[in-house]
Design an enzyme around this catalytic site. Structure first.
Site, mmCIF file in Angstrom:
data_model
loop_
_atom_site.group_PDB
_atom_site.id
_atom_site.type_symbol
_atom_site.label_atom_id
_atom_site.label_comp_id
_atom_site.label_asym_id
_atom_site.label_seq_id
_atom_site.Cartn_x
_atom_site.Cartn_y
_atom_site.Cartn_z
ATOM 1 N N ASP A 121 0.852 -1.183 0.000
ATOM 2 C CA ASP A 121 0.000 0.000 0.000
ATOM 3 C C ASP A 121 0.897 1.245 0.000
ATOM 4 O O ASP A 121 1.816 1.356 0.798
ATOM 5 C CB ASP A 121 -0.894 -0.022 1.247
ATOM 6 C CG ASP A 121 -1.863 1.143 1.274
ATOM 7 O OD1 ASP A 121 -2.945 1.025 0.684
ATOM 8 O OD2 ASP A 121 -1.518 2.180 1.870
ATOM 9 N N ASP A 129 -3.900 2.432 -5.126
ATOM 10 C CA ASP A 129 -2.588 2.447 -4.465
ATOM 11 C C ASP A 129 -2.240 1.178 -3.700
ATOM 12 O O ASP A 129 -1.293 1.164 -2.945
ATOM 13 C CB ASP A 129 -2.476 3.671 -3.541
ATOM 14 C CG ASP A 129 -3.122 3.445 -2.186
ATOM 15 O OD1 ASP A 129 -4.161 2.754 -2.121
ATOM 16 O OD2 ASP A 129 -2.571 3.959 -1.198
ATOM 17 N N GLU A 130 -3.030 0.115 -3.897
ATOM 18 C CA GLU A 130 -2.681 -1.081 -3.122
ATOM 19 C C GLU A 130 -3.088 -2.360 -3.834
ATOM 20 O O GLU A 130 -3.991 -2.363 -4.675
ATOM 21 C CB GLU A 130 -3.339 -1.033 -1.743
ATOM 22 C CG GLU A 130 -4.842 -1.176 -1.782
ATOM 23 C CD GLU A 130 -5.463 -0.914 -0.431
ATOM 24 O OE1 GLU A 130 -5.482 -1.835 0.401
ATOM 25 O OE2 GLU A 130 -5.940 0.206 -0.212
HETATM 26 N N1 DCP Z 1 -8.850 8.309 -0.803
HETATM 27 C C1 DCP Z 1 -9.964 9.120 -1.008
HETATM 28 N N2 DCP Z 1 -10.954 9.207 -0.050
HETATM 29 C C2 DCP Z 1 -10.847 8.491 1.105
HETATM 30 C C3 DCP Z 1 -9.740 7.648 1.328
HETATM 31 C C4 DCP Z 1 -8.749 7.581 0.345
HETATM 32 O O1 DCP Z 1 -10.052 9.763 -2.051
HETATM 33 N N3 DCP Z 1 -11.810 8.591 2.040
HETATM 34 C C5 DCP Z 1 -7.779 8.273 -1.834
HETATM 35 C C6 DCP Z 1 -6.671 9.219 -1.453
HETATM 36 C C7 DCP Z 1 -5.579 8.371 -0.914
HETATM 37 C C8 DCP Z 1 -5.767 7.082 -1.687
HETATM 38 O O2 DCP Z 1 -7.185 6.992 -1.932
HETATM 39 O O3 DCP Z 1 -4.285 8.927 -1.115
HETATM 40 C C9 DCP Z 1 -5.298 5.866 -0.934
HETATM 41 O O4 DCP Z 1 -6.025 5.729 0.265
HETATM 42 P P1 DCP Z 1 -5.390 5.117 1.573
HETATM 43 O O5 DCP Z 1 -6.509 4.762 2.478
HETATM 44 O O6 DCP Z 1 -4.433 4.028 1.200
HETATM 45 O O7 DCP Z 1 -4.620 6.318 2.273
HETATM 46 P P2 DCP Z 1 -3.274 7.012 1.880
HETATM 47 O O8 DCP Z 1 -2.506 6.290 0.831
HETATM 48 O O9 DCP Z 1 -3.550 8.464 1.566
HETATM 49 O O10 DCP Z 1 -2.488 6.993 3.250
HETATM 50 P P3 DCP Z 1 -1.771 5.734 4.001
HETATM 51 O O11 DCP Z 1 -0.316 6.105 4.062
HETATM 52 O O12 DCP Z 1 -2.377 5.719 5.365
HETATM 53 O O13 DCP Z 1 -2.058 4.514 3.214
HETATM 54 CA CA CA Z 2 -2.193 4.081 1.004
HETATM 55 CA CA CA Z 3 -4.897 2.141 0.116
#
Ligand code: DCP
Ligand code: CA
Ligand code: CA
Length: 361
Positions: free
Chosen positions: A11, A106-107
């Site tokens: 991720d 992203d994962e």
């Molecule tokens: N995303 C979004 N709305 C949300 C959650 C996520 O648009 N409620 C989008 C933005 C994030 C991406 O999806 O960058 C990936 O979500 P993640 O939950 O994996 O969170 P992040 O990658 O931002 O942070 P982490 O480092 O905790 O994985």
């Molecule tokens: Ca992420």
């Molecule tokens: Ca994710």
């Protein structure tokens, strides 16, 4: 517990926000929020780890985020850009295995039990992948390595950002025991409240309940919780390509050990798969045999031939080779599966392709 599989969950860290920080050096080491503007009634999609220090998180109203951190920089999402980066990381995963299941941009889950490098250590590959991602995209990812999806997914969060967590099978029970139940899939607010009333706060608490009790309290999810808190999760990594393979599997009411009975089942499965191949106008280069033993250890054996498989005779011809490398006749089997993969269309294939001497790859 199925200790033999090697499942990795990868991720990206603060995905949208990290892409923005990478593309614009002025944003580096700053609290960055991707989403709506503070004036709009939008919510935070992603926020950099610098922004998280102020208590900001995804799905929080932007106005609230702006109050928590007035100096935060708000950026509108650029989906096309994130999709580009996503394809880059997915391509990296595919260098190591064909068994990739993307969960979002992203994962992904990767099944590395059999991988393109014949590397027995999934952690070594996970580290290679994290290096590849960093050198080709300039971004960091976190990884979880274990023997099933549930454990791998939870593990990838433990040392975030830019970290790896390995949960070896013999540590799985301790790992799950200390997890708060909110970390388990399918535990929403209502279920969490109900668990609290029952005095269940962690995996260890959950383990004190019988399957029947959990079914009574949580319906269909009961058995899922019963298994998960014991580190058991048989879900497979599912590749999402349209028709990459055609397969059929069968679970038996009683485990099979008799070779004759097993070959009869395999013959039936071969017939079914061949009929589907025919119906969909496919030929396939790869034959995959799947066996789940009585103790839930699951193995796959595969062979790729130069001439594509067209019918059940072709399948039955290749099967003995795959079976030779199994515990056939020694260990009781609860499931058998046959899959034909690497499909090509029967009609668009030049007939010559089926002659080995003209086959080039
Ligand atoms: N995303 C979004 N709305 C949300 C959650 C996520 O648009 N409620 C989008 C933005 C994030 C991406 O999806 O960058 C990936 O979500 P993640 O939950 O994996 O969170 P992040 O990658 O931002 O942070 P982490 O480092 O905790 O994985
Ligand atoms: Ca992420
Ligand atoms: Ca994710």
């Amino acid at each position: 517990m199925d200790r033999n599989r090697k499942i990795v969950h990868i991720d990206m860290d603060a995905f949208f926000a990290s892409v923005e920080q990478r593309d614009n050096p002025k944003l580096q080491r700053r609290p960055v929020i991707v989403g709506g503007s503070p004036q709009s009634r939008g919510v935070v999609a992603a926020c950099s780890y610098e922004a998280r220090r102020y208590g900001i998180h995804s799905a929080m109203p932007c106005a609230r985020a702006a109050r928590l951190c007035p100096q935060a920089i708000f950026i509108a999402p650029r989906m096309a850009r994130y999709k580009e980066v996503s394809s880059e990381i997915m391509a990296i995963f595919h260098r190591y295995t064909a068994f990739v299941e993307p969960l979002s941009l992203d994962e992904a889950f990767l099944d590395l039990t059999e991988n393109k490098y014949k590397e027995p250590s999934a952690s070594i590959i996970a580290e290679k992948i994290r290096k590849d991602i960093s050198s080709s995209t300039g971004l960091t990812a976190s990884a979880g390595v274990s023997c099933n999806k549930f454990l791998a997914k939870i593990a990838s969060d433990v040392n975030k950002p830019n970290g790896i967590t390995i949960v070896p099978p013999d540590q799985a029970l301790d790992f799950v025991a200390q997890l708060p139940i909110t970390a388990f899939y399918g535990v929403g607010k209502a279920t969490a409240a109900k668990m609290r009333r029952l005095g269940i706060a962690t995996g260890a608490d959950l383990r004190r309940f019988s399957n029947e009790e959990l079914n009574f309290h949580f319906g269909k999810n009961g058995t899922f919780f019963y298994n998960i808190c014991r580190g058991i999760d048989h879900r497979e990594v599912r590749t999402q390509h349209i028709r990459k393979s055609i397969g059929k599997e069968k679970t038996f009411a009683t485990d099979l050990v008799d070779k004759k009975a097993i070959s009869e089942i395999l013959r039936q499965l071969a017939e079914t798969v061949a009929a589907h191949l025919y119906q969909h106008d496919f030929l396939g280069y790869t034959l995959i045999l799947k066996i789940r033993y009585h103790d839930f250890r699951t193995i796959t054996r595969s062979a790729t031939s130069k001439t594509p498989i067209a019918n059940s005779t072709d399948i039955l011809y290749t099967l003995p080779r795959l079976l030779s490398n199994t515990e056939l006749g020694k260990t009781p089997i609860r499931l058998l599966g046959i899959t034909v993969a690497n499909l090509i269309n029967r009609h668009t294939t030049p007939y010559q392709l089926r002659l080995p001497f003209s086959f080039k790859k």
